[in-house]
Motif scaffolding. Structure first.
Motif, PDB file in Angstrom:
ATOM      1  N   UNK A  64       0.721  -1.195  -0.254  1.00 21.05           N
ATOM      2  CA  UNK A  64       0.214  -0.012   0.205  1.00 21.05           C
ATOM      3  C   UNK A  64       0.815   1.460   0.115  1.00 21.05           C
ATOM      4  N   UNK A  65       2.259   1.002   0.058  1.00 23.11           N
ATOM      5  CA  UNK A  65       3.030   2.346   0.033  1.00 23.11           C
ATOM      6  C   UNK A  65       3.064   3.005  -1.111  1.00 23.11           C
ATOM      7  N   UNK A  66       2.572   2.475  -2.426  1.00 16.93           N
ATOM      8  CA  UNK A  66       3.042   3.013  -3.564  1.00 16.93           C
ATOM      9  C   UNK A  66       1.693   2.594  -4.412  1.00 16.93           C
ATOM     10  N   UNK A  67       1.357   3.596  -5.531  1.00 15.75           N
ATOM     11  CA  UNK A  67       0.394   3.276  -6.431  1.00 15.75           C
ATOM     12  C   UNK A  67       0.731   1.849  -7.176  1.00 15.75           C
ATOM     13  N   UNK A  68       1.899   1.532  -7.472  1.00 10.56           N
ATOM     14  CA  UNK A  68       2.213   0.485  -8.316  1.00 10.56           C
ATOM     15  C   UNK A  68       3.606  -0.122  -7.766  1.00 10.56           C
ATOM     16  N   UNK A  69       3.428  -1.449  -7.869  1.00 13.85           N
ATOM     17  CA  UNK A  69       4.596  -2.326  -7.439  1.00 13.85           C
ATOM     18  C   UNK A  69       5.094  -3.537  -8.372  1.00 13.85           C
ATOM     19  N   UNK A  70       6.436  -3.265  -8.791  1.00 18.36           N
ATOM     20  CA  UNK A  70       6.713  -4.303  -9.772  1.00 18.36           C
ATOM     21  C   UNK A  70       7.997  -4.854  -9.453  1.00 18.36           C
ATOM     22  N   UNK A  71       8.314  -6.068 -10.103  1.00 23.92           N
ATOM     23  CA  UNK A  71       9.445  -6.667 -10.007  1.00 23.92           C
ATOM     24  C   UNK A  71      10.353  -6.073 -10.996  1.00 23.92           C
ATOM     25  N   UNK A  72      11.595  -5.572 -10.833  1.00 28.40           N
ATOM     26  CA  UNK A  72      12.630  -5.058 -11.661  1.00 28.40           C
ATOM     27  C   UNK A  72      13.957  -5.512 -11.761  1.00 28.40           C
ATOM     28  N   UNK A  73      14.776  -5.381 -12.627  1.00 24.76           N
ATOM     29  CA  UNK A  73      16.180  -5.634 -12.747  1.00 24.76           C
ATOM     30  C   UNK A  73      16.905  -4.610 -13.748  1.00 24.76           C
ATOM     31  N   UNK A  74      18.042  -4.816 -13.850  1.00 24.88           N
ATOM     32  CA  UNK A  74      18.902  -4.037 -14.435  1.00 24.88           C
ATOM     33  C   UNK A  74      19.637  -5.017 -15.562  1.00 24.88           C
ATOM     34  N   UNK A  75      19.587  -4.264 -16.956  1.00 27.83           N
ATOM     35  CA  UNK A  75      19.990  -5.074 -17.930  1.00 27.83           C
ATOM     36  C   UNK A  75      20.927  -4.122 -18.941  1.00 27.83           C
ATOM     37  N   UNK A  76      21.843  -4.648 -19.288  1.00 29.07           N
ATOM     38  CA  UNK A  76      22.652  -3.497 -20.415  1.00 29.07           C
ATOM     39  C   UNK A  76      21.872  -3.503 -21.677  1.00 29.07           C
ATOM     40  N   UNK A  78      23.128  -2.694 -24.561  1.00 24.54           N
ATOM     41  CA  UNK A  78      23.702  -3.073 -25.700  1.00 24.54           C
ATOM     42  C   UNK A  78      24.702  -2.014 -26.002  1.00 24.54           C
ATOM     43  N   UNK A  79      24.579  -0.795 -25.480  1.00 21.37           N
ATOM     44  CA  UNK A  79      25.564   0.437 -25.929  1.00 21.37           C
ATOM     45  C   UNK A  79      26.149   0.748 -24.642  1.00 21.37           C
ATOM     46  N   UNK A  80      26.262  -0.141 -23.575  1.00 17.68           N
ATOM     47  CA  UNK A  80      27.054   0.022 -22.399  1.00 17.68           C
ATOM     48  C   UNK A  80      26.203   0.779 -21.221  1.00 17.68           C
ATOM     49  N   UNK A  81      24.886   1.004 -21.617  1.00 16.44           N
ATOM     50  CA  UNK A  81      24.017   1.790 -20.697  1.00 16.44           C
ATOM     51  C   UNK A  81      23.177   0.612 -19.988  1.00 16.44           C
ATOM     52  N   UNK A  82      23.142   0.820 -18.406  1.00 15.92           N
ATOM     53  CA  UNK A  82      22.153  -0.064 -17.910  1.00 15.92           C
ATOM     54  C   UNK A  82      20.839   0.362 -17.606  1.00 15.92           C
ATOM     55  N   UNK A  83      19.719  -0.257 -18.017  1.00 16.46           N
ATOM     56  CA  UNK A  83      18.428   0.066 -17.852  1.00 16.46           C
ATOM     57  C   UNK A  83      17.737  -0.611 -16.984  1.00 16.46           C
ATOM     58  N   UNK A  84      16.739   0.004 -16.270  1.00 19.98           N
ATOM     59  CA  UNK A  84      15.887  -0.837 -15.217  1.00 19.98           C
ATOM     60  C   UNK A  84      14.618  -1.037 -15.989  1.00 19.98           C
ATOM     61  N   UNK A  85      14.422  -2.621 -15.921  1.00 23.43           N
ATOM     62  CA  UNK A  85      13.373  -2.984 -16.748  1.00 23.43           C
ATOM     63  C   UNK A  85      12.106  -3.756 -15.793  1.00 23.43           C
ATOM     64  N   UNK A  86      10.776  -3.720 -16.230  1.00 21.55           N
ATOM     65  CA  UNK A  86       9.822  -4.547 -15.446  1.00 21.55           C
ATOM     66  C   UNK A  86      10.186  -5.928 -15.907  1.00 21.55           C
ATOM     67  N   UNK A  87      10.130  -7.086 -15.003  1.00 16.59           N
ATOM     68  CA  UNK A  87      10.335  -8.374 -15.226  1.00 16.59           C
ATOM     69  C   UNK A  87       8.700  -9.042 -15.051  1.00 16.59           C
ATOM     70  N   UNK A  88       8.080  -9.003 -16.028  1.00 16.51           N
ATOM     71  CA  UNK A  88       6.746  -9.514 -15.737  1.00 16.51           C
ATOM     72  C   UNK A  88       6.484 -11.021 -15.523  1.00 16.51           C
ATOM     73  N   UNK A  89       7.485 -11.958 -15.823  1.00 18.69           N
ATOM     74  CA  UNK A  89       7.589 -13.266 -15.580  1.00 18.69           C
ATOM     75  C   UNK A  89       8.024 -13.563 -14.082  1.00 18.69           C
ATOM     76  N   UNK A  90       8.469 -12.485 -13.430  1.00 19.39           N
ATOM     77  CA  UNK A  90       9.067 -12.594 -12.090  1.00 19.39           C
ATOM     78  C   UNK A  90      10.462 -13.286 -12.181  1.00 19.39           C
ATOM     79  N   UNK A  91      10.700 -13.799 -10.717  1.00 16.97           N
ATOM     80  CA  UNK A  91      12.015 -14.113 -10.408  1.00 16.97           C
ATOM     81  C   UNK A  91      12.019 -15.861 -10.096  1.00 16.97           C
TER      82      UNK A  91
END
Length: 160
Positions: A64-76, A78-91
Motif C-alpha cells: 500500500x506504500x505506492x500506487x504500483x509495485x513491480x519486479x525489476x532488474x537491470x540489464x545492459x 547494448x551500448x553499455x548503458x544499464x536500464x531498469x526493466x519490469x520483469x513480468x515473468x518474475x524471478x
C-alpha cells in the motif's frame, strides 16, 4: 529476567523477526530505501530462500506504500548503458536454493510512493509466489545501508 538479560535478548529477537517463513519459502535481510525525502519511487531488497524440493517463482508483489509495485532488474541496453526493466515473468527460486534481490540487480520497485520512506520505518509487503502463495513481510527502511552491505555468497543445498 534482569534488565541486562532483557537487553541482551533484543538483538536475537530482532534477527529472528527479520526472517519470514511460509510454504517452505523464507525471506532474509529485507530492507527498503528511497533516493530522497521527496522521492516518488523506492526499492526493496532481500534474499529469498526456497527450502522445498520444488522450484517456485516470485510472480508479484503488493504494497500500500505506492500506487504500483513491480519486479525489476537491470540489464545492459547494448551500448553499455544499464536500464531498469519490469520483469513480468518474475524471478525463479530453484528448489533448495536462494535468490538475492540486490541493488544493481533484481529488486522490488515501489512507484508512485504515497509517503516518504523514513529511516527505521517498516513497510508491509506481500510477496506472491506460484507455489507458496502469499508471504507477508514487514520490510525495514534502511537509508544508511551501503550498496554492498549484506551481500554475500548464499550457498545452495547442493554446495554442501
Amino acid at each position: 529476567m534482569s534488565f541486562k538479560s532483557l537487553l541482551l535478548s533484543v538483538p536475537t529477537f530482532v534477527a529472528m523477526a527479520g526472517t519470514a517463513f511460509a510454504g517452505g519459502i523464507s525471506v532474509e535481510d529485507a530492507y527498503a530505501r528511497a533516493s530522497g525525502k521527496n522521492a516518488k519511487a523506492g526499492a526493496a531488497f532481500m534474499v529469498i530462500v526456497n527450502d522445498t524440493d520444488q522450484d517456485d517463482r516470485l510472480i508479484g508483489v503488493a504494497a500500500e506504500i505506492s500506487s504500483r509495485v513491480e519486479l525489476h532488474t537491470h540489464r545492459e541496453s547494448g551500448d553499455g548503458v544499464m536500464q531498469m526493466i519490469h520483469v513480468e515473468e518474475g524471478f525463479e527460486i530453484p528448489a533448495g536454493e536462494s535468490h538475492a534481490l540486490a541493488r544493481g540487480g533484481d529488486h522490488v520497485m515501489f512507484m508512485g510512493l504515497n509517503r516518504s520512506l523514513e529511516h527505521g520505518d517498516t513497510v508491509p509487503v506481500t510477496l506472491i509466489f506460484e507455489q507458496a502463495g502469499e508471504v507477508q513481510i514487514d520490510i525495514l527502511v534502511d537509508l544508511e545501508r551501503k550498496p554492498d552491505h549484506g551481500v554475500m555468497k548464499h550457498k545452495t543445498h547442493s554446495d554442501g
